[in-house]
Design a protein around this motif. Structure first.
Motif, PDB file in Angstrom:
ATOM      1  N   ILE A 161      -6.514  -2.702   5.719  1.00 16.74           N
ATOM      2  CA  ILE A 161      -6.478  -3.391   4.959  1.00 16.74           C
ATOM      3  C   ILE A 161      -7.242  -4.701   4.953  1.00 16.74           C
ATOM      4  N   THR A 170     -11.711  -9.213  -0.627  1.00 22.16           N
ATOM      5  CA  THR A 170     -11.625  -7.897  -1.486  1.00 22.16           C
ATOM      6  C   THR A 170     -12.785  -7.313  -0.358  1.00 22.16           C
ATOM      7  N   LYS A 174       0.579  -1.582   0.181  1.00 23.66           N
ATOM      8  CA  LYS A 174      -0.020  -0.247  -0.060  1.00 23.66           C
ATOM      9  C   LYS A 174       1.019   0.915  -0.040  1.00 23.66           C
ATOM     10  N   ALA A 224     -14.199  -4.348   0.993  1.00 23.23           N
ATOM     11  CA  ALA A 224     -14.117  -2.888   0.723  1.00 23.23           C
ATOM     12  C   ALA A 224     -14.428  -1.781   1.359  1.00 23.23           C
ATOM     13  N   SER A 225     -15.377  -2.428   2.522  1.00 23.73           N
ATOM     14  CA  SER A 225     -15.949  -1.487   3.324  1.00 23.73           C
ATOM     15  C   SER A 225     -16.220  -2.259   4.842  1.00 23.73           C
ATOM     16  N   GLY A 270     -10.594  -3.638   5.968  1.00 18.33           N
ATOM     17  CA  GLY A 270     -11.670  -2.989   4.956  1.00 18.33           C
ATOM     18  C   GLY A 270     -12.161  -1.561   4.799  1.00 18.33           C
ATOM     19  N   TYR A 298      -8.956   0.785   4.786  1.00 13.95           N
ATOM     20  CA  TYR A 298      -8.617   0.607   3.015  1.00 13.95           C
ATOM     21  C   TYR A 298      -8.453  -0.106   2.324  1.00 13.95           C
ATOM     22  N   SER A 299      -8.514  -0.187   1.071  1.00 16.65           N
ATOM     23  CA  SER A 299      -8.113  -1.061  -0.120  1.00 16.65           C
ATOM     24  C   SER A 299      -6.442  -1.603  -0.217  1.00 16.65           C
ATOM     25  N   ARG A 300      -5.980  -2.687  -0.851  1.00 20.39           N
ATOM     26  CA  ARG A 300      -4.961  -3.161  -0.978  1.00 20.39           C
ATOM     27  C   ARG A 300      -4.282  -2.259  -2.250  1.00 20.39           C
ATOM     28  N   ASP A 301      -2.824  -2.058  -2.206  1.00 20.12           N
ATOM     29  CA  ASP A 301      -2.589  -1.741  -3.819  1.00 20.12           C
ATOM     30  C   ASP A 301      -2.351  -3.643  -4.461  1.00 20.12           C
TER      31      ASP A 301
END
Lengths: 508, 328
Positions: free
Chosen positions: A52, A72, A15, A74-75, A55, A57-60
Motif C-alpha cells: 500500500i 495516494t 485493506k 496509484a502505481s 503503490g 495496492y490501493s488502500r480501503d
C-alpha cells in the motif's frame, strides 16, 4: 528540514481482499534519518502494508502523508516519483542487462535522441562509487553476487526516489559479510536523512541496524517501539502475541499417560542438512503430538521438509521400528507411513482444478503406484466417507478444490493423508488463514487422531495452539533445535524464553 | 574478453566466416561481389522481416503472421497498382499503414487480453492469408514505370556485382534496427521486457505501449518486406511466402538471439540471414544438390544453436552457483 511533520505517516490503514481483512486500522510513522524495522509472522500484513505504501495496492481506509502532504500513490511509478522507492527481495532488477542499463532503465541519458552510453557509464560509476562499489558497469548484472545486485538495486531506488527506501527481506540470501556491507550502506543513507523501512525476520539484524520497530500481527498493529528500550523477549512476545504470564496447562493428566518410557518407534538422530537445519535428534512416539516452535525463518518448515524427504538430509539416520530407513524423497516417506500437510496450501498442497475427490485420492494413489489406478467407485466411497467424517462443506466430491474455503481445503488435505492411514502426520501451520470455527475443528481433530494412536508433528507460530495440543515442544532458532520442552514446561512463557535465549549469550 | 552475452553472436560470426572460407576453397568464384550482391538482393525481403522478428523474440514473444502479411501486402499492392492503376507510392503507404495497424492490434491483444503471442499471431497468420486469397487467388503481375525504375536502380561494385535498391533497403533496415535496439529507450525496454516482464514493470517500464510498439514494428517491417517481395518478383501472389516466418525465426535464432528473450543483437540476425543465403548459394554452385539441403542444414544449425544457448545458460548458472558457494 523546514516542516516538523514526519517523513511518512500512515493512519488507520485498512485493506481487505475478497472480504477477508488483511490490514485493520494500522498506523505507521517513519521519520527522516531513521531505519525502521517492520516485523511480523507470515500473514501478519507486513507485505500488504508495504504494497500500500509503495503503490502496488490501493488502500480501503486511512490516510497517508508524505512530508505532511496527503498522497495516494496509484502505481509503483507514481510512488517512485513521489520519493518512495522499493527494493524487493528477488525480482528487482534485470539480470540480462548490464549494471549501467539497470541503473538507468527508463531514464537513460540521451544525446540527439539516442542513448549516450558513455555518459551512462560515467554516471553509473559515479553513482556506485558513493556506495563504495567500484565495478565494471558494462558487465551483465548476472555476473555479480546477490549482495552487489542488492546494492545496485538500492542505488537505483535511492537515485530515483530519494526520500523513503523500502527493503523487503534484503538479507535473505546474503552471508554475514554481505549483510554487514549492506548495513553500512543503509547507515550511510540514514545519515543523509533518508527514511528506511526494512522487512526482515532476523532479530539479530533488527537490533544491529534498526532504530525503531513496528510489529504487526494478524493484520493489526501490535506496537511501535524504540529498539534501544525494547528487550528481545518483549519483542518476541509482541510478534507471537502472547503476554508474558505463566499459564497452567489444562490437560496435564493426558501427557502423563504418554510416558516417555515407551521406546519410540520413529527416531531421527543427528539428522540435518547443511545450510538448512543443523543436526537434531527427534523421537516420536505413537499418540504423541510434538510441537515445533520458532520464529519465521528459524528452520521450522525446513525441519518438516527434512522429515518428509522433500529435502535430503546430509547427516544422521532415520529409524522406523528399529530398522534404519532412507527418507530420500516424499515417496519414501509415504512408504514409511508418513504424511505431510504443507504450509503453502495453495502452492504446495492442493491441485485447484482437480475435484475434491481427486485431491483426497491423490496420496492413496501415490502409495499404490500409478500402475494400479483407483477405481472411480473406490474414489467416490473414499471421498464420501471423509466429507462426512471431517464435515467438509459443501459435501460435493466433484466440486473443484479451488472453490472451497481455506478451512475446508485444509480439511480435504488432511483427508488426503488420513486416507493413507499414516502413522506420522506432519502439519505445517495447519490453522493459518482459516476461520475460527474451522480452527477449533482442526485442533479437535488433531487431538482425536493422537488419541487413536497416530503420531503428529505440528509446526505453528500460534503459541496458544501449540501449548494446547502438544505434549512436547521443540524450539528452533537460527536453524538450530535449541530446546525441548516437556510436560509442565510446555508454556508460552517458556517457549518465548527459549527463543530469546541466544540473544543473551550474544549480548554477554 | 568476450562477455557471455555476446558469445552466441561471436559463434555465429565464426561459423559464417569458416563456412564462407570453406565454400570459397571449393568454388573460388564464390568470393566475388557478384555473389554477395545477389545474396543480399535475394534475401532482402526475408532480412527486413527478420529485423522485426528480432525485436519480437528479444521481448520474449513470437510473430507467426509475417509470411501471411508479406503475401497479403504483395497481392494488395499488385492489385492496386497492376489492376486498379493506383500510384505505387500511394499503394505502398496504404499497405504500410494497414500492416502496422494489424501488428499494433495483435500487440494490444497480447498485452491487454493476456493471450499468448503464439495464439494471437497464429490467428493473425490465418487472417492475413485469408485476406490475401480474398483479394485474388491468382498471381497478379505488376508493371509501372516507377517500379521498373526501382528495380533497375543499383550501384555497381568493383568486380561486376550490383548493390540493388532492395539490398540497400535491407541494409538500411538493419542499420536503423540496430540503432533502435541498442541506442533508444524503446530498445532498452524491449530487452527489459524480454528479461523479465514482472521486473520490467516494477522498474517502471511502460510494458503496454512497448509491447504494442514491438508488434507494430514487426507488422510495419512485414509490410515493408511485402513491398520488397513485390518488387523482387514483379507480382503479387497469395500463395507466396508460406512459412517465411519460420525462416525469419531461424535467422534470428542462428543469429544468437535467445528464444526466451532478453539476449541478442540485430547484427546477429544479419549474419543469420547471410548464413541462410550462403547455403543456398553453395547449392546453386554445386548444381547437383537438391535445394532441400538448405532446410536440412538450417535444421542442423538450429539444433546446434539451441543446444549452444542451453549450454551457455547452464554454464553461467553453474558459475553463479559456484561463485555463491565460494562466498559462503
Amino acid at each position: 528540514m523546514s516542516d516538523k511533520s514526519s517523513l511518512l505517516e500512515a493512519r488507520g490503514i485498512g485493506k481487505a481482499f475478497l472480504g477477508i481483512t488483511a490490514l485493520d486500522a494500522v498506523d505507521f510513522t517513519l521519520e527522516r534519518g531513521e531505519i525502521h524495522a517492520l516485523l511480523g509472522e507470515n500473514g501478519a500484513g507486513k507485505s500488504t502494508l508495504i504494497k500500500i505504501l509503495t503503490g502496488v495496492y490501493s488502500r480501503d481506509h486511512g490516510t497517508m502523508r508524505l512530508e505532511g502532504a496527503e498522497v495516494t500513490p496509484a502505481s509503483v511509478a507514481e510512488a517512485q516519483s513521489l520519493g518512495i522507492g522499493t527494493v524487493y527481495q528477488e525480482v528487482n532488477l534485470l539480470e540480462n542487462l548490464t549494471v549501467a542499463e539497470n541503473l538507468f532503465l527508463g531514464r537513460q541519458p540521451r544525446r540527439f535522441g539516442l542513448i549516450d552510453r558513455g555518459e551512462m557509464r560515467r554516471r553509473s560509476k559515479a553513482l556506485l562509487q558513493r556506495y563504495g562499489l567500484d565495478i565494471d558497469v558494462d558487465a551483465l548484472l548476472s555476473s555479480y553476487s546477490v549482495a552487489v545486485r542488492q546494492i545496485v538495486a538500492i542505488a537505483r531506488a535511492v537515485d530515483l526516489s530519494g526520500k523513503v527506501l523500502v527493503l523487503d527481506e534484503p538479507t535473505a540470501s546474503l552471508d554475514a559479510h554481505e549483510v554487514e556491507m549492506l548495513f553500512s550502506v543503509l547507515r550511510r543513507l540514514r545519515e543523509q536523512g533518508l527514511g528506511i523501512i526494512i522487512i526482515t525476520h532476523f532479530l539479530n539484524q533488527v537490533y544491529a541496524v534498526a532504530d525503531r520497530v513496528t510489529v504487526l500481527r494478524n493484520g493489526r498493529l501490535v506496537g511501535t517501539r524504540k529498539l534501544a528500550e525494547l528487550p528481545r523477549l518483549e519483542l518476541i512476545s509482541m510478534m507471537l502475541g502472547r503476554e508474558l504470564q505463566h499459564i497452567t496447562r489444562e490437560h496435564q493428566a493426558q501427557e502423563e499417560t504418554v510416558a516417555s518410557t515407551t521406546e519410540a518407534p520413529i527416531r531421527f538422530s543427528g539428522y540435518g542438512k547443511r545450510g538448512s537445519v543443523a543436526p537434531f535428534d527427534l523421537d516420536i512416539r505413537p499418540g504423541e503430538v510434538v510441537g515445533v516452535a520458532g520464529l519465521l525463518g528459524s528452520g521450522r518448515t525446513e525441519t518438516a521438509f527434512l522429515l518428509f524427504g522433500i529435502d535430503r538430509a546430509d547427516s544422521g539416520t532415520a529409524t522406523v521400528d528399529n530398522r534404519q530407513v532412507a527418507i530420500s524423497s516424499p515417496e519414501a516417506a509415504i512408504a514409511n507411513g508418513f504424511g505431510f500437510c504443507p504450509e503453502e496450501r495453495k502452492a504446495d498442497g492442493i491441485i485447484g482444478d482437480f475435484s475434491v475427490a481427486d485431491n483426497i485420492a491423490l496420496a492413496v494413489q501415490a502409495r499404490q503406484g500409478w500402475a494400479k489406478p483407483i477405481s472411480s467407485r473406490e474414489k467416490a466411497a473414499l471421498a464420501e466417507s471423509f466429507l462426512k467424517s471431517l464435515d467438509i462443506r459443501p459435501a460435493d466430491p466433484n466440486r473443484q478444490m479451488k472453490f472451497l474455503s481455506g478451512g475446508n481445503q485444509q480439511k480435504a488435505i488432511l483427508a488426503r493423508w488420513l486416507a493413507t492411514e499414516p502413522r506420522l502426520l506432519i502439519l505445517d501451520e495447519p490453522t493459518r488463514g482459516i476461520d475460527i470455527g474451522a480452527h477449533a475443528e482442526i485442533l479437535k481433530m488433531v487431538e482425536k487422531l493422537c488419541a487413536d494412536g497416530m503420531s503428529l508433528v505440528v509446526i505453528s507460530s500460534e503459541l496458544e495452539e501449540l501449548t494446547a495440543i502438544a505434549h512436547r515442544v521443540i524450539v528452533l532458532s537460527d536453524r538450530k533445535h535449541i530446546a525441548e520442552l516437556k510436560g509442565e514446561q510446555v508454556t508460552a512463557d517458556n517457549i518465548m524464553q527459549a527463543i530469546a535465549a541466544p540473544a543473551r549469550t550474544e549480548a554477554a | 574478453m568476450i562477455h557471455t552475452r555476446n558469445l552466441p553472436f561471436v559463434t555465429t560470426l565464426g561459423i559464417f566466416v569458416i563456412a564462407y572460407a570453406l565454400c570459397v576453397l571449393q568454388f573460388p568464384n564464390m568470393l566475388s561481389t557478384r555473389v554477395i550482391g545477389n545474396l543480399l538482393t535475394d534475401n532482402a525481403f526475408l532480412g527486413i522481416a527478420a529485423v522485426g522478428m528480432t525485436f519480437v523474440i528479444l521481448s520474449g514473444g513470437i510473430d507467426l503472421s509475417i509470411g501471411s502479411v508479406i503475401a497479403f501486402t504483395s497481392v494488395f499492392v499488385a492489385v492496386l497498382v497492376g489492376s486498379l492503376g493506383v500510384h505505387p507510392l500511394v499503394a505502398f503507404a496504404a499497405v504500410l499503414v494497414i500492416s502496422t495497424l494489424f501488428g499494433s492490434l495483435m500487440g494490444a491483444m497480447i498485452r491487454y487480453l493476456g493471450i499468448p503471442p503464439f495464439v494471437v499471431t497464429l490467428a493473425g497468420m490465418f487472417l492475413a492469408r485469408g485476406a490475401a486469397y480474398l483479394i485474388s487467388t491468382e498471381s497478379v503481375p505488376i508493371s509501372h514505370e516507377m517500379i521498373d525504375a526501382i528495380q533497375g536502380f543499383y550501384f555497381r561494385f568493383p568486380g561486376g556485382g550490383r548493390l540493388t535498391a532492395l539490398a540497400m533497403l535491407m541494409l538500411l533496415v538493419f542499420i536503423v534496427g540496430a540503432f533502435i535496439a541498442g541506442r533508444t529507450r524503446f530498445g532498452a525496454n524491449v530487452y527489459a521486457i524480454g528479461g523479465s516482464q514482472q521486473s520490467a514493470e516494477l522498474m517502471g517500464v511502460p510494458v503496454g505501449s512497448t509491447t504494442v510498439g514491438i508488434y507494430a514494428l514487426s507488422g510495419f517491417l512485414s509490410g515493408l518486406a511485402g513491398i520488397a517481395y513485390t518488387l523482387y518478383t514483379s507480382s503479387g501472389y497469395s500463395l507466396a511466402t508460406v512459412g517465411v516466418e519460420l525462416d525469419a525465426i531461424a535467422a534470428v535464432v542462428i543469429g544468437g538471439t535467445l528464444l526466451t528473450g532478453g539476449v541478442g543483437l540485430v547484427a546477429g540476425t544479419f549474419i543469420g540471414i547471410l548464413i541462410q543465403g550462403l547455403i543456398q548459394t553453395y547449392i546453386v554452385f554445386d548444381g547437383t544438390l537438391s535445394s532441400w539441403w538448405t532446410k536440412i542444414v538450417i535444421g542442423i544449425l538450429l539444433f546446434v544453436f539451441i543446444v549452444l544457448q542451453r549450454g551457455i545458460i547452464w554454464y553461467s548458472n553453474r558459475r553463479l552457483a559456484e561463485g555463491r558457494l565460494k562466498e559462503i
